[in-house]
Design a protein around this motif. Structure first.
Motif, PDB file in Angstrom:
ATOM      1  N   ALA A 156     -17.128  -1.446  45.019  1.00  0.00           N
ATOM      2  CA  ALA A 156     -17.409  -1.431  46.471  1.00  0.00           C
ATOM      3  C   ALA A 156     -16.872  -0.141  47.094  1.00  0.00           C
ATOM      4  O   ALA A 156     -17.541   0.466  47.946  1.00  0.00           O
ATOM      5  N   CYS A 157     -15.672   0.307  46.676  1.00  0.00           N
ATOM      6  CA  CYS A 157     -15.107   1.560  47.216  1.00  0.00           C
ATOM      7  C   CYS A 157     -15.951   2.759  46.779  1.00  0.00           C
ATOM      8  O   CYS A 157     -16.196   3.678  47.570  1.00  0.00           O
ATOM      9  N   LEU A 158     -16.396   2.747  45.517  1.00  0.00           N
ATOM     10  CA  LEU A 158     -17.203   3.866  45.014  1.00  0.00           C
ATOM     11  C   LEU A 158     -18.522   3.953  45.784  1.00  0.00           C
ATOM     12  O   LEU A 158     -18.976   5.042  46.151  1.00  0.00           O
ATOM     13  N   VAL A 159     -19.147   2.796  46.012  1.00  0.00           N
ATOM     14  CA  VAL A 159     -20.428   2.760  46.727  1.00  0.00           C
ATOM     15  C   VAL A 159     -20.208   3.158  48.190  1.00  0.00           C
ATOM     16  O   VAL A 159     -21.002   3.907  48.772  1.00  0.00           O
ATOM     17  N   GLN A 160     -19.130   2.665  48.776  1.00  0.00           N
ATOM     18  CA  GLN A 160     -18.822   3.005  50.176  1.00  0.00           C
ATOM     19  C   GLN A 160     -18.773   4.510  50.375  1.00  0.00           C
ATOM     20  O   GLN A 160     -19.356   5.063  51.305  1.00  0.00           O
ATOM     21  N   ASP A 161     -18.079   5.195  49.466  1.00  0.00           N
ATOM     22  CA  ASP A 161     -17.931   6.650  49.593  1.00  0.00           C
ATOM     23  C   ASP A 161     -19.279   7.353  49.442  1.00  0.00           C
ATOM     24  O   ASP A 161     -19.601   8.270  50.195  1.00  0.00           O
ATOM     25  N   ARG A 162     -20.087   6.888  48.468  1.00  0.00           N
ATOM     26  CA  ARG A 162     -21.397   7.531  48.256  1.00  0.00           C
ATOM     27  C   ARG A 162     -22.329   7.317  49.450  1.00  0.00           C
ATOM     28  O   ARG A 162     -23.170   8.157  49.752  1.00  0.00           O
ATOM     29  N   LEU A 163     -22.187   6.156  50.095  1.00  0.00           N
ATOM     30  CA  LEU A 163     -23.041   5.878  51.258  1.00  0.00           C
ATOM     31  C   LEU A 163     -22.555   6.633  52.494  1.00  0.00           C
ATOM     32  O   LEU A 163     -23.330   6.855  53.433  1.00  0.00           O
ATOM     33  N   GLY A 164     -21.254   6.978  52.501  1.00  0.00           N
ATOM     34  CA  GLY A 164     -20.674   7.590  53.704  1.00  0.00           C
ATOM     35  C   GLY A 164     -20.266   6.541  54.725  1.00  0.00           C
ATOM     36  O   GLY A 164     -20.402   6.751  55.929  1.00  0.00           O
ATOM     37  N   ALA A 165     -19.782   5.395  54.227  1.00  0.00           N
ATOM     38  CA  ALA A 165     -19.338   4.324  55.137  1.00  0.00           C
ATOM     39  C   ALA A 165     -17.807   4.262  55.160  1.00  0.00           C
ATOM     40  O   ALA A 165     -17.231   3.207  55.460  1.00  0.00           O
ATOM     41  N   ASN A 166     -17.171   5.383  54.876  1.00  0.00           N
ATOM     42  CA  ASN A 166     -15.711   5.419  54.673  1.00  0.00           C
ATOM     43  C   ASN A 166     -14.953   4.827  55.860  1.00  0.00           C
ATOM     44  O   ASN A 166     -15.260   5.134  57.005  1.00  0.00           O
ATOM     45  N   GLY A 167     -13.981   3.989  55.531  1.00  0.00           N
ATOM     46  CA  GLY A 167     -13.132   3.399  56.575  1.00  0.00           C
ATOM     47  C   GLY A 167     -13.224   1.895  56.641  1.00  0.00           C
ATOM     48  O   GLY A 167     -12.214   1.224  56.840  1.00  0.00           O
ATOM     49  N   CYS A 168     -14.415   1.334  56.424  1.00  0.00           N
ATOM     50  CA  CYS A 168     -14.538  -0.126  56.525  1.00  0.00           C
ATOM     51  C   CYS A 168     -13.945  -0.782  55.273  1.00  0.00           C
ATOM     52  O   CYS A 168     -13.878  -0.158  54.219  1.00  0.00           O
ATOM     53  N   PRO A 169     -13.498  -2.052  55.372  1.00  0.00           N
ATOM     54  CA  PRO A 169     -13.004  -2.718  54.170  1.00  0.00           C
ATOM     55  C   PRO A 169     -14.099  -2.831  53.108  1.00  0.00           C
ATOM     56  O   PRO A 169     -15.276  -3.004  53.437  1.00  0.00           O
ATOM     57  N   ALA A 170     -13.709  -2.712  51.847  1.00  0.00           N
ATOM     58  CA  ALA A 170     -14.675  -2.766  50.741  1.00  0.00           C
ATOM     59  C   ALA A 170     -13.967  -3.352  49.534  1.00  0.00           C
ATOM     60  O   ALA A 170     -12.885  -2.891  49.171  1.00  0.00           O
ATOM     61  N   PHE A 171     -14.556  -4.400  48.953  1.00  0.00           N
ATOM     62  CA  PHE A 171     -13.921  -5.000  47.775  1.00  0.00           C
ATOM     63  C   PHE A 171     -14.954  -5.657  46.869  1.00  0.00           C
ATOM     64  O   PHE A 171     -16.064  -5.979  47.302  1.00  0.00           O
ATOM     65  N   ASP A 172     -14.566  -5.837  45.606  1.00  0.00           N
ATOM     66  CA  ASP A 172     -15.421  -6.507  44.622  1.00  0.00           C
ATOM     67  C   ASP A 172     -15.038  -7.986  44.519  1.00  0.00           C
ATOM     68  O   ASP A 172     -13.871  -8.347  44.750  1.00  0.00           O
ATOM     69  N   VAL A 173     -16.002  -8.789  44.127  1.00  0.00           N
ATOM     70  CA  VAL A 173     -15.758 -10.206  43.855  1.00  0.00           C
ATOM     71  C   VAL A 173     -16.222 -10.474  42.430  1.00  0.00           C
ATOM     72  O   VAL A 173     -17.380 -10.230  42.106  1.00  0.00           O
TER      73      VAL A 173
END
Ligand code: ACO
Length: 324
Positions: A94-111
């Motif tokens: 989730a963090c890796l995808v967040q960075d690639r999308l440019g959504a940096n800052g919001c919570p991101a986690f895997d389940v």
């Protein structure tokens, strides 16, 4: 205060380019197209290219869902990825995808809930929205399960494929999601598992022992029985009846399991989304891939009621009943 609900505003999916047919597998293990089709319904699966990761597929599926939704990555306030095959031990996919999308800052986690990973993630995201914590959430189910297959073991290697699906969930004044259910029973852990992890059986030799083990017949029996009670529970939680459901969008592991659930719901197979023939079992990718196919093919229409469910290693099982 008026209640807040979550609703799916768009879907997206991604599959690796390489398609491997049952006939291709006949060349590497003692199996046949006929055996695979009649026991599972599978005809082919997509397999990730060398170097192509779960995160790559998740990113593509997410991009497609965001584009369809007309939502910018920076507007997201949560990213949840259901996966049991993360790119890395950490950071999360989730963090890796967040960075690639440019959504940096919001919570991101895997389940990690094995094949129920997307359904768990959807249930969690729904609760974040209902609580008022989040307004726009990206929920992804993504896997490269074929990375942990023993290609000499015919009992498992014919069953799995790679892929990813995503949805954008948004806060709404009306449902949307009526009900979600989640369960687990770790007592069944050894019927379907990969016994290697970071803190048990770890080795830094490449691919050391990282293989799926499954007692297929036992898993089959428990899955059918458990999904029967799960659909009852979900209907009850949503205050609905079998006849209120327009489409069943089940986990795509085995056509015979899907048919058993459809029968329990008294639904003709024309109202059931089946992609297991094309994709095989993509674990967490399975339900959102099937949902995206159903939406893009024009089968599922706005305003229809969908019952989504999954069952997987753990055991875990989970569902959602929602108005699309
Ligand atoms: N090709 C040919 N023969 C095979 C193959 C194969 N690929 N795999 C097994 N066989 C043989 C077995 O060796 C066995 O031979 P035997 O009778 O000489 O001993 C015979 O076929 C029958 O095996 P069964 O296990 O009884 O076959 P079954 O009808 O149960 O089908 C299957 C096996 C497809 C795995 C089925 O049990 C199944 O789908 N189980 C559920 C698995 C599942 O859904 N997992 C996913 C849920 S969780 C998740 O998604 C991770």
């Amino acid at each position: 205060m008026a209640p807040i609900y979550s609703r799916i505003i768009a879907t997206g999916s991604a599959l690796p380019e390489r398609v491997v047919s049952n006939a291709d597998l006949e060349k590497i293990v003692d199996t046949s197209d006929e055996w695979i089709r009649t026991r599972t319904g599978i005809r082919q699966r997509h397999i990730a290219a060398e170097g192509q990761t779960t995160g790559d597929l998740a990113f593509l599926a997410a991009q497609r869902a965001l584009e369809t939704a007309g939502v910018k990555a920076a507007e997201l306030d949560l990213i949840v990825v259901g996966t049991t095959t993360p790119d890395l031990i950490f950071p999360s996919t989730a963090c890796l995808v967040q960075d690639r999308l440019g959504a940096n800052g919001c919570p991101a986690f895997d389940v990690n809930a094995a094949c129920s990973g997307f359904m768990y993630s959807l249930g969690i995201a729904d609760k974040f929205i209902r609580s008022g914590q989040s307004k726009k959430v990206l929920v992804i189910g993504a896997e490269t399960l074929t990375r942990m297959i023993d290609w000499n073991e015919r009992e498992t290697c014919v069953l799995f494929g790679d892929g990813a699906g995503a949805v954008v969930l948004e806060a709404a004044s009306e449902p949307g999601v009526y009900a979600t259910c989640m369960h687990a029973d770790g007592g069944y852990k050894e019927l379907l598992w990969n016994p290697v992890g970071v803190s048990a059986g770890f080795s830094d030799e490449p691919n050391h022992g990282v293989r799926i083990k499954m007692a297929g017949r036992e898993v089959f029996k428990v899955a059918v029985k458990t999904l029967d009670s799960l659909v009852d529970e979900t209907l009850q939680a949503a205050g609905m009846h079998e006849s209120d459901i327009d489409w069943l969008i089940p986990h795509q592991a085995n056509l015979r399991i899907i048919e058993a659930t459809a029968k329990r719901l008294q639904m003709p197979m024309e109202r059931v989304i089946v992609t297991v023939d094309q994709h095989a079992n993509t674990s967490s990718g399975s339900v959102p891939l099937a949902l995206d196919y159903a939406v893009r093919s024009g089968k599922v229409q706005r305003g229809q009621n969908l019952l989504l469910e999954a069952f997987g290693g753990g055991f875990t099982w989970a569902s959602a009943l929602l108005r699309y």
